[in-house]
Design a protein around this motif. Structure first.
Motif, short mmCIF file in Angstrom:
data_model
loop_
_atom_site.label_atom_id
_atom_site.label_comp_id
_atom_site.label_asym_id
_atom_site.label_seq_id
_atom_site.Cartn_x
_atom_site.Cartn_y
_atom_site.Cartn_z
N UNK A 97 -2.25 8.55 2.51
CA UNK A 97 -2.93 7.94 1.37
C UNK A 97 -2.91 6.42 1.46
N UNK A 98 -1.86 5.87 2.03
CA UNK A 98 -1.78 4.41 2.19
C UNK A 98 -2.64 3.91 3.34
N UNK A 99 -3.12 4.83 4.18
CA UNK A 99 -3.96 4.43 5.30
C UNK A 99 -3.20 3.87 6.48
N UNK A 100 -1.94 4.30 6.62
CA UNK A 100 -1.12 3.84 7.75
C UNK A 100 -0.48 5.04 8.43
N UNK A 130 3.85 5.88 -5.32
CA UNK A 130 3.87 6.00 -6.78
C UNK A 130 2.88 7.08 -7.23
N UNK A 131 1.68 7.06 -6.65
CA UNK A 131 0.67 8.05 -7.02
C UNK A 131 1.09 9.46 -6.60
N UNK A 132 1.54 9.58 -5.35
CA UNK A 132 1.90 10.91 -4.84
C UNK A 132 3.12 11.46 -5.56
N UNK A 133 4.13 10.62 -5.78
CA UNK A 133 5.31 11.07 -6.51
C UNK A 133 4.96 11.45 -7.94
N UNK A 134 4.09 10.68 -8.58
CA UNK A 134 3.69 10.99 -9.95
C UNK A 134 3.02 12.36 -10.02
N UNK A 145 0.83 -1.20 0.00
CA UNK A 145 0.00 0.00 0.00
C UNK A 145 0.86 1.26 0.00
N UNK A 146 1.97 1.22 0.73
CA UNK A 146 2.87 2.38 0.77
C UNK A 146 3.52 2.63 -0.58
N UNK A 147 3.96 1.57 -1.24
CA UNK A 147 4.58 1.74 -2.55
C UNK A 147 3.57 2.27 -3.55
N UNK A 148 2.34 1.72 -3.52
CA UNK A 148 1.30 2.19 -4.43
C UNK A 148 0.96 3.66 -4.16
N UNK A 149 0.86 4.01 -2.89
CA UNK A 149 0.55 5.40 -2.55
C UNK A 149 1.69 6.32 -2.95
N UNK A 203 7.52 15.31 -2.40
CA UNK A 203 6.24 15.16 -1.72
C UNK A 203 6.46 14.71 -0.27
N UNK A 204 5.70 15.25 0.68
CA UNK A 204 5.91 14.89 2.09
C UNK A 204 5.54 13.44 2.38
#
Length: 205
Positions: A50-53, A32-36, A26-30, A42-43
């Motif tokens: 966004x990852x919910x953690x 990827x979205x935030x960095x994109x 979830x962290x990697x997916x989040x 990005x903080x």
């Protein structure tokens, strides 16, 4: 007074390894979205949210900003390398894959502009400078090697630094509110440089 259980207390006792794997994904997916959307600056708090953690969970999986950026950007770089290593690969084809990643991710653009200078904020060097720039520089060099392997004798970008300078110039043109607009501008920049680029698309394998 009734006390409600915390998130930690609600978590199944025997779900640790599975939860850890889910959290990491979830962290990697989040990220990827935030960095994109926002680039490598990005903080981390926004990525964890966004990852919910919590941020503590983020740091358990990725001890610093560089480790998280590396995990996310590795996928972009690996696709360019795979495209370059494919049978019958050409520079124009690999540039098509590279350009697709440029239009998809501000973070990938940031990677290709990696340098070793620090930015200062309120009198201190940002955490990002040393770790992320070191990782980004190494990843950027892998992209450069993939492209250089397909330069033919006498190519207009055959000079020592010409190839990656051209990539940096094109990436600077990749702006716009939609992916289609960013692609249009990227291809226009390649045309102005007199460089052929094949279809802009992800590597299909």
């Amino acid at each position: 007074m009734t006390q409600h259980p915390t998130a930690e207390e609600r978590r199944p006792a025997n779900d640790g390894p599975k939860a850890a794997a889910r959290n990491r994904a979830a962290l990697i997916a989040a990220a990827r979205e935030v960095y994109a959307e926002h680039g490598l600056d990005a903080p981390l708090s926004g990525i964890a949210r966004r990852a919910g953690v919590g941020q503590g969970v983020l740091y358990r999986h990725f001890p610093d900003r560089a480790a998280l950026a590396d995990a996310v950007l590795e996928e972009n770089v690996r696709e360019v390398e795979q495209a370059a290593a494919a049978a019958g690969a050409t520079l124009a084809g690999v540039l098509g894959v590279l350009t697709w990643h440029l239009t998809e991710s501000a973070a990938f653009i940031g990677l290709l502009h990696a340098d070793r200078t620090g930015r200062r904020t309120e009198g201190r060097t940002e955490e990002r400078t040393d770790g992320v720039h070191a990782h980004a520089s190494a990843l950027s060099e892998r992209v450069a090697r993939s492209l250089r392997g397909h330069l033919t004798d006498g190519h207009r970008l055959g000079g020592a630094d010409d190839l990656m300078l051209a990539v940096a110039m094109v990436s600077g043109a990749v702006t716009g509110p939609t992916r289609a607009e960013r692609e249009r501008r990227a291809l226009a920049a390649w045309r102005l440089l007199g460089v052929e680029v094949e279809a802009v698309r992800p590597f299909a394998g």
